[in-house]
Design a protein around this motif. Structure first.
Motif, short mmCIF file in Angstrom:
data_model
loop_
_atom_site.label_atom_id
_atom_site.label_comp_id
_atom_site.label_asym_id
_atom_site.label_seq_id
_atom_site.Cartn_x
_atom_site.Cartn_y
_atom_site.Cartn_z
N THR A 127 0.83 -1.20 0.00
CA THR A 127 0.00 0.00 0.00
C THR A 127 0.86 1.25 0.00
OG1 THR A 127 -1.81 -1.11 1.17
CG2 THR A 127 -1.75 1.29 1.29
N LEU A 128 1.88 1.27 0.85
CA LEU A 128 2.74 2.45 0.99
C LEU A 128 3.56 2.70 -0.27
CD1 LEU A 128 3.94 1.78 4.64
CD2 LEU A 128 2.54 3.72 3.90
N SER A 130 2.89 1.71 -3.29
CA SER A 130 1.98 2.10 -4.37
C SER A 130 1.62 3.57 -4.25
CB SER A 130 0.72 1.23 -4.32
OG SER A 130 -0.21 1.65 -5.30
N ALA A 131 1.35 4.03 -3.02
CA ALA A 131 0.99 5.43 -2.81
C ALA A 131 2.18 6.35 -3.05
CB ALA A 131 0.47 5.62 -1.39
N ALA A 201 2.59 7.53 6.18
CA ALA A 201 1.76 6.34 6.44
C ALA A 201 0.39 6.74 6.98
CB ALA A 201 2.47 5.42 7.42
N HIS A 202 0.37 7.72 7.86
CA HIS A 202 -0.91 8.15 8.44
C HIS A 202 -1.84 8.73 7.38
CE1 HIS A 202 1.39 8.66 12.50
NE2 HIS A 202 1.14 7.40 12.21
N ARG A 203 -1.26 9.36 6.37
CA ARG A 203 -2.11 9.89 5.29
C ARG A 203 -2.71 8.78 4.43
NH1 ARG A 203 2.06 13.66 5.44
NH2 ARG A 203 3.14 12.91 3.57
N GLN A 204 -2.17 7.58 4.58
CA GLN A 204 -2.76 6.41 3.90
C GLN A 204 -3.65 5.63 4.88
OE1 GLN A 204 -1.68 7.07 0.92
NE2 GLN A 204 -0.05 8.34 1.79
N SER A 205 -3.97 6.26 6.02
CA SER A 205 -4.82 5.64 7.06
C SER A 205 -4.18 4.41 7.69
CB SER A 205 -6.20 5.29 6.51
OG SER A 205 -6.88 6.45 6.10
N GLU A 235 -5.23 -0.37 10.34
CA GLU A 235 -5.88 0.84 9.85
C GLU A 235 -6.16 1.75 11.04
OE1 GLU A 235 -9.27 0.44 7.37
OE2 GLU A 235 -8.41 -1.17 6.17
#
Length: 306
Positions: A127-128, A130-131, A201-205, A235
């Motif tokens: 996830t990280l 990819s973002a 990371a927090h901005r990706q929840s 999450e």
């Protein structure tokens, strides 16, 4: 490893931890042994001859042991050769690995249920990355090469394989090497990198859930950071499912009370780890005040934006 060792204390610490010949001597055992023998030869330590002699003999004994056959680890894509075990965690082991001339780090689950934590890690890092895309944020996270289940008769196992980058030192290693703590100028750049990483990371929840010394890997020469150990991540708003036993004292009250984890949870652990790394007498007052504010017991009393 041998080129980094310069004192009797460092050599003794590695021997006590069960380091392998390759970890102590490097690829060339003969040359590595000669270098370490010069450091710990009893003649160089007239005030501590008995200790130096013991270490000297331990090194010679280790160098004379037969080398075990390399272990092979098969994935759907490759067959890795496992080399030294780099670290032993609560639920998984880290090994150096090679394939087709390239270096990797293989994280292999060891305990029951650990395969699920490694799968959580796989999902979080995917996830990280990819973002992050091609932005500079991707350098704050380990580069996952592949993740696959491994055959085991006893417990389900999973392996996460990462690309091996430049030489990194964990905050745990730095604590052992500099027991008096680091100067404020080092804590400042470390804090900048760490809060940048967890803020992304927090901005990706995502809440990391274990911002602790073994999971902070620093490149001391280039002031870089890789934040690893994402197996406890959740999450935002979910409860952490586990805690690293050795560092329970660095967890905030809400984590140990099984209350929902938020950005403030990571911020607390980041601040606690940085304070643990710092020499309190050489930490600027302003930085110390910020880290203390991030370590307040009340979740809502702390900053919410890393």
């Amino acid at each position: 490893m041998t080129s980094e060792l310069t004192t009797l204390d460092e050599i003794e610490e590695l021997l006590a931890a069960g380091a392998s010949a390759a970890q102590l001597f490097g690829a060339d055992v003969v040359q590595g042994l000669r270098r370490l023998e010069l450091i710990c030869h009893p003649d160089k330590h007239p005030g501590d001859t008995a200790r130096a002699t013991k270490i000297f003999q331990q090194l010679q004994a280790l160098a004379s042991r037969p080398v075990a056959s390399p272990t092979k680890l098969k994935s759907p894509k490759r067959t890795y050769t496992l080399l030294d075990r780099l670290a032993v965690g609560d639920v998984a082991d880290l090994h150096q690995a090679t394939w087709d001339g390239s270096a990797y780090v293989a994280k292999i689950s060891r305990t029951r249920g650990a395969d699920k934590l490694l799968d959580v890690e796989r999902h979080a890092i995917t996830t990280l990355l990819s973002a992050a895309g091609d932005s500079s944020f991707r350098h704050y996270f380990p580069l996952l090469v592949e993740s696959f289940p491994a055959h085991s008769r006893r417990t389900p196992k999973r392996v996460n394989v990462f690309s091996a980058g430049p030489t990194l030192h964990s905050a745990e290693q730095l604590l052992a090497r500099y027991p008096a703590g680091l100067e404020g100028r080092h804590i400042v750049w470390m804090a900048k990198r760490l809060f940048t990483a967890i803020g992304f990371a927090h901005r990706q929840s995502l809440v990391h859930g274990a911002v602790l010394p073994p999971h902070l890997l620093f490149n001391l020469e280039n002031h870089g950071l890789v934040l690893c150990g994402w197996g406890q991540s959740v999450e935002a708003g979910h409860v952490l499912q586990s805690a690293v036993t050795k560092y329970r004292d660095l967890y905030p009250p809400e984590a140990l009370a099984k209350k929902p984890a938020t950005a403030e949870t990571d911020i607390y652990m980041a601040a606690q780890t940085l304070l643990k790394l710092a020499d309190p007498d050489k930490l600027p007052r302003g930085i110390a005040a910020i880290l203390r504010a991030c370590s307040l017991p009340g979740q809502r009393m702390r900053p919410s934006d890393a």
